[in-house]
Structures are given as structure tokens and as C-alpha cells.
Design an enzyme around this catalytic site. Sequence first.
Site, short mmCIF file in Angstrom:
data_model
loop_
_atom_site.label_atom_id
_atom_site.label_comp_id
_atom_site.label_asym_id
_atom_site.label_seq_id
_atom_site.Cartn_x
_atom_site.Cartn_y
_atom_site.Cartn_z
N LYS A 30 25.08 15.44 84.45
CA LYS A 30 24.11 16.51 84.70
C LYS A 30 23.47 17.09 83.45
CE LYS A 30 26.01 17.82 89.16
NZ LYS A 30 26.42 18.91 90.05
N ASP B 274 21.76 22.92 92.44
CA ASP B 274 23.12 23.44 92.63
C ASP B 274 23.14 24.95 92.81
OD1 ASP B 274 24.46 21.00 92.53
OD2 ASP B 274 24.62 21.04 90.34
#
Length: 272
Positions: free
Chosen positions: A72, A108
Site C-alpha cells: 500500500k 480504507d
Amino acid sequence: MRTIGPRTALCAVLLHPAGHTRSPAMHNAAFEALGIDAVYVAFDVAPSGLADAVRGARALGLRQLAVSIPHKEAALALCDEVDATARRIGAVNTLTLDGGRWIGSNTDWLGAVRALERTTALAGRDAVVLGAGGAARAAVFGLLERGARVRVLNRTPARARELAAELGAGGAGPLEAIGDAPFDVLVNTTSVGLREDVSPIPPGAIPKDAVVLDAVYDPPRTRLLRDAAARGARIVEGKWWLVHQAAEQLRLWTTRDAPLDAMAAAFDRAGT
Ligand code: ATR
């Protein structure tokens, strides 16, 4: 079974090690429910191969890449453009092709917020986030964005302080500081509860009117969530964090609203 033809769009999640991922199941269920001619697959890509994979995916015309652990942060540098939110969080979990360019986003934070918002409004609430990794960063950003006050508590308090200072959270400390001040919302982003039936905090620390979200989704009812429910608190299973972040990925690519129930059911089936 859908027919895969020359016009079928391809999307993928990149992760390493190959471990179990429920992303393809959720996205394929959404495609099916919405009648979108696309398939979502998983690729095991080691960190050393990430740049090649992202370049190759563009050459092959993949429409969207979900990037999962451990990619990420590295993926941020591989995008042609990164939106301001993902930049602030310091991580992208989604690359969406737009005019031949990879646009990096982070869904997220919205996943965490929408999971909590199934049960409670967040503005003006006192929230505690346990942990100081990438999931914590997304949760803290989201809670602040929605107008909550946030304390960050972590086993290693220096990491909590660093995160809090960087994102503008009001307080930070060790996990043991959980009882120092009352709170309405608790989000666990530590991995405690994943492999063992243990909780990062003692049951007595959970106020009976709190809302508790656990990022750990397997088992669905972690020790923390069972403790919280036994105290009378409302609980949100980690599944909803993943379903809502995937729903936002789908919206980024297709601009369509996601079929949340179909995605949640696929998530459950993928775990059996
Ligand atoms: P992610 O990016 O998924 O959030 P991470 O960066 O590996 O994952 O962060 C894991 C978090 O779980 C950290 O906050 C870690 O605490 P430390 O910063 O002290 O390492 C926390 N964690 C992991 N194992 C733990 C344990 N046994 N007890 C308490 N906290 C733990």
C-alpha cells in the site's frame, strides 16, 4: 457462470504472500449483481515485482488494481496521480485506470467510517483507535474527517504519538491508557485477536454505550467484539470495513452504487 469474452474487463488485487483474499469474491459478486462484464482476479506479487506488475497491468489494459499488504505504501510512488486524501494517509489501496493513467486512491478510510456509520454518527464523538499501522492511519483520518475527536493508543506509544501528530489527532499513548478518558467509539486496528482468542484491552475498559469496530474479520466475532457485546456495547464486525472499502473501489471505477448485501454474502461464502 458468466461468459468471458474479448470485451470482458479485467481487474485484480495484488498481494503477497498469496494468502487468502476475499476481494475477488466480493467484486465478482458485485459485477454479477450489476450485470457488469468484468472479472476480478488475485495475483501474488512480491515487493520486488510490484513496479513491473503495475506497468504490465497498464499495458494489458486492466481497469483497476486493488493493492493489499504489503504494497500500500510502495504503490503510491507507482501512480501517475495520487488524490489528496491518499497522499495524506500515506498509502493507496486502489489504482484506477483513467485515460491510460493510474489514479491512486485510498478507500480504507471510507470503509472504516461507513462501517461505523451503519451504527452511529461520528461528528462530535470521542473515538479511540488502537494501533499505529496503515489501518490505524486510515481510521484516524476518517474519524477526524467526520468530526470525531480521536486518541491513538498503541503497544509502542512513540508510533501512536507520531501518527497522532502527523494527522492531527488530539491524544496518544500506550494501550494501557484506555481507561484514562471515556469514549463513544473504539476501533481496533492491531492484529491482536487474529490468531489467538485474546483482546488488546480488558473487557472492563469498554463503556456499555460504546460502538466497537474490529479490523480483524476472521474470526468474525473476536474476543474484543464478544467482550464488547457482553458489556452491552454495539459491535461492528470487520467484514463491514472490507465490504465498504470494496464498494468505494467499485464506485471509483464504474460510478455505480455497490450491491452491499451481495458483496457481504460473497465475503461470508469466501470464508467457508
Ligand atoms: P497494518 O498496516 O495492517 O495496520 P502494521 O503496520 O503491521 O499493520 O501494524 C500492526 C499494529 O498491531 C501495530 O500497531 C502493532 O503495534 P506496534 O506498533 O507496537 O508493533 C500492533 N500489534 C501487533 N501485535 C501486537 C500485540 N501482540 N499486542 C499489541 N499490539 C500489537
